[in-house]
Design an enzyme around this catalytic site. Structure first.
Site, short mmCIF file in Angstrom:
data_model
loop_
_atom_site.label_atom_id
_atom_site.label_comp_id
_atom_site.label_asym_id
_atom_site.label_seq_id
_atom_site.Cartn_x
_atom_site.Cartn_y
_atom_site.Cartn_z
N ARG A 181 0.28 -1.42 0.10
CA ARG A 181 -0.74 0.32 0.43
C ARG A 181 0.46 0.84 0.06
O ARG A 181 2.01 1.03 0.33
CB ARG A 181 -0.97 0.41 1.46
CG ARG A 181 -2.57 0.84 1.04
CD ARG A 181 -2.88 0.81 0.48
NE ARG A 181 -4.38 1.96 0.25
CZ ARG A 181 -5.06 2.56 -0.05
NH1 ARG A 181 -4.16 2.60 -1.74
NH2 ARG A 181 -5.95 3.58 0.25
N THR B 104 -8.48 1.30 -9.46
CA THR B 104 -7.94 -0.33 -9.45
C THR B 104 -7.92 -0.75 -10.37
O THR B 104 -8.91 -0.25 -11.52
CB THR B 104 -8.30 -0.60 -8.16
OG1 THR B 104 -9.62 -1.50 -8.13
CG2 THR B 104 -8.42 -0.44 -7.12
N VAL C 45 -4.03 3.00 -8.39
CA VAL C 45 -3.14 4.49 -8.99
C VAL C 45 -4.29 5.24 -7.99
O VAL C 45 -4.13 6.58 -8.04
CB VAL C 45 -3.10 4.78 -9.78
CG1 VAL C 45 -1.35 4.01 -10.66
CG2 VAL C 45 -4.31 4.96 -11.33
N ASN C 46 -5.84 4.88 -7.81
CA ASN C 46 -6.40 5.70 -7.25
C ASN C 46 -7.43 6.16 -7.93
O ASN C 46 -8.15 5.33 -9.48
CB ASN C 46 -6.11 6.64 -6.23
CG ASN C 46 -7.65 6.67 -4.81
OD1 ASN C 46 -8.47 6.13 -5.30
ND2 ASN C 46 -7.39 7.74 -4.80
N ASP D 44 -6.71 8.97 -0.92
CA ASP D 44 -8.20 7.88 -0.04
C ASP D 44 -7.67 8.23 2.02
O ASP D 44 -8.27 7.52 3.42
CB ASP D 44 -7.39 6.92 -0.03
CG ASP D 44 -7.73 5.90 -0.85
OD1 ASP D 44 -8.59 6.74 -1.69
OD2 ASP D 44 -7.92 4.82 -1.29
N SER E 64 -8.43 1.01 3.20
CA SER E 64 -8.85 0.49 1.22
C SER E 64 -9.54 -0.29 1.91
O SER E 64 -10.80 -0.80 2.33
CB SER E 64 -7.39 -0.36 0.83
OG SER E 64 -7.74 -0.71 -0.79
N GLY F 242 -12.28 -1.18 -8.28
CA GLY F 242 -13.63 -0.41 -8.37
C GLY F 242 -14.20 0.42 -6.77
O GLY F 242 -14.96 0.73 -6.52
N GLY F 243 -12.87 0.81 -5.63
CA GLY F 243 -13.29 1.72 -4.91
C GLY F 243 -14.14 1.33 -4.13
O GLY F 243 -13.92 -0.49 -3.52
#
EC number: 2.3.2.2
Length: 563
Positions: free
Chosen positions: A140, A345, A364-365, A387, A415, A436-437
């Site tokens: 991370r 992601t 990479v967000n 984040d 995360s 997909g966050g």
């Protein structure tokens, strides 16, 4: 067997390897090179927040590629068919599942730079079939030593324009772009190992570019970064064992609470049909209310919340708060903090001929991260600082930001990434994860339920329409969209009416998480003979060898590959 992949991976470990590597743990030592090769998984935080979104390019695939692949000898499921094929080739020449994962991670970072790459980070769960040991690799991103709880932004991104535009127009799907600087950076890492990045020209140029753009990363930040290696978190749910990531991933803990709540009903029938969807939504709402108390365990003591989220008795108490005839406003679920809104992601799964397994999620967000490409190195920088929560943040859900996730130097943000490996009676049953966050945890839960509990075929388990909930606003997002291959994915009208009758507010959603899935048929072993130098079937070390099936999510038009 020592292969070119083994040699390359091992040569890149250097001083970034986990401590006390032993010969019997070669695979685990090599596993850390997944991150070492692919950016050496330092935190390349740019330290900015950018709010505008851009669409990533769609995939163009060769005729004849399919969404399902079966093989006795090994499979790869990525969200790009080219990367699955590269991973399968690594297996075909005798590579370990980790070797294939290295190849896939590098490939995905090159072909999907909007979502992953060596300027980002990730989580990896690796399980050895021979030793039955599973380890979690936390790569991370980490806040720089000069990080503060104030974020600044800048919309000027000349590096990205030079690669992804032509004549001032954004390249479209199918267009070719050129990034020779990235090629040189990757070549340097492959030839020189970690020093090229941590103590060489790649890292030096990267730091210079970031500082020139107003960032705060230093060479010392690069040198001080470590991939944290620990035992994988183990969770027993609904007759299966899940191997996943510990904090700062909230995925395994979130799955544990939701699946234990649903399991407390005592029957698989409890999650069937429209009523099962209602119960799932309610369990998700309780889970999301709890998870923002979590954070990096090196900075935050969240032991009591972890204990509750893993506890079957606590799950039973939550289940008693769920009523089959109604839903409630957010306050009922005792929510205190604003939800983490992570993005982007990419996820892939690998199982080799020996049934070693890798589940890896990278990011990479936001799309194209911080919207900055380092001109000297060709690396797209992540914006994982977004984040974190900040004390002055104006949250869209009007709830206060979560203190457990406040920015601190060298801290890792919370995360939603949820790479998992599934066991049944201590044998490999499957590998799954998603991108997909915020939608990842609900999506992985639903794929798990669909296949392992409701016994859907693997492709059906992934294709099944999904529901999502953010707790605030108090609405159910249900899938209602036509995906890239033309397939229509939509929650049934019957289920929508059922949910409305119970007070749910519904909103159609053209999007969601993307899941990859590999499963092993544990009902019947494959040929016990010798094939291609490998032995299959129930071998002497009690590793079961059943047929492997790999599925890539049609929502992103990825394709799996087999050996």
């Amino acid at each position: 067997m020592t292969t070119a992949h083994d040699t390359l991976s091992s040569s890149l470990l250097g001083h970034r390897a986990p401590s006390d590597p032993k010969p019997s743990r070669r695979a685990w030592t090599v596993a850390s090179s997944i991150l070492v090769i692919a950016s050496l998984l330092l935190l390349l935080v740019f330290g900015v927040i950018v709010t505008n979104d851009v669409d990533g390019p769609k995939k163009w695939l060769s005729e004849g590629e399919t969404e399902v692949v079966e093989s006795e000898n090994g499979v790869v499921a990525a969200d790009d068919g080219r990367c699955s094929a590269i991973g399968a080739e690594a297996l075909r020449v005798g590579g370990h599942a980790v070797d294939a994962a290295v190849a896939v991670a590098l490939c995905v970072g090159v072909v999907n730079p909007m979502s992953s790459g060596i300027g980002g980070g990730g989580f990896i769960v690796v399980r050895s079939a021979e030793t039955a040991v599973a380890e979690a690799f936390d790569a991370r991103e980490t806040a720089p030593s000069a990080a503060s709880q104030v974020r600044a932004g800048d919309t000027r991104r000349p590096g990205l324009r030079s690669v992804f535009t032509r004549d001032d127009k954004i390249l479209k799907a199918g267009d070719m772009c050129s990034n020779p600087e990235l090629a040189r950076s990757l070549e340097a890492v492959s030839e020189e190992g970690p020093k090229a990045f941590y103590d060489g020209w790649v890292g030096e140029k990267l730091v210079e570019d970031v500082k020139a753009a107003g960032g705060v990363i230093t060479k010392e930040d690069l040198k001080g970064y470590r991939v944290e290696v620990s035992k994988a978190m183990e969770v027993d749910v609904m007759g299966f064992k899940i191997l996943g990531m510990p904090l700062p991933s909230s995925g395994t803990l979130g799955m544990s609470l939701v699946l234990n709540v649903l399991g407390s009903y005592g029957s698989p029938d409890a999650v069937k049909g429209s009523l099962g969807v209602h119960r799932l939504i309610e369990a998700l709402k309780h889970m999301f209310a709890m998870r923002m108390n979590l954070g990096d365990s090196n900075f935050v003591n969240a032991t009591s919340y972890e204990r509750d989220m893993l506890s079957k008795s606590f799950a039973e108490k939550v289940q008693h708060k769920i009523f089959d005839n109604t839903t409630f406003d957010p306050g009922y679920y005792l929510t205190r903090w604003s939800q983490l809104r992570d993005h982007g992601t990419s996820h892939f799964c690998v199982v080799d001929a020996d049934r070693n397994a890798v589940s890896m999620t990278t990011t990479v967000n936001y799309y194209f991260g911080a919207r900055m490409l380092s001109p000297s190195t060709g690396i797209v920088l992540n914006n994982e600082m977004d984040d974190f929560s900040t004390p002055t943040e104006r949250t869209p859900d009007k709830l206060p930001p979560a203190p457990a996730n406040f920015i601190e130097p060298n801290k890792r943000p919370l995360s939603s990434m949820t790479p998992i490996i599934v066991l049944k009676n201590d044998q490999l049953a499957g590998v799954v994860g998603g991108s997909g966050g915020l939608y990842i945890i609900p999506a992985v839960i639903q794929v798990f339920l669909n296949h392992f509990v409701l016994e859907m075929e693997p492709l059906s388990a992934v294709q099944q329409p999904r529901v999502y909930h953010k707790l605030v606003p108090n609405e159910v997002l249900y899938e209602n969209w036509t995906v890239i291959d033309g397939e229509r994915i939509e929650l049934s009208l019957k289920t929508r009416d059922f949910l409305k009758q119970r007070g749910h507010s519904l909103e159609p959603h053209e999007g969601g998480a993307i899941c990859q899935l590999i499963v092993q048929n544990l009902q019947k072993s494959v040929d016990d003979g010798v094939h291609g130098g490998r032995r299959f079937g129930a071998t002497s070390n009690r590793v079961f060898h059943g047929m492997l099936t790999a599925v890539s999510d049609p929502r992103k038009d990825g394709r799996p590959a087999g050996v």
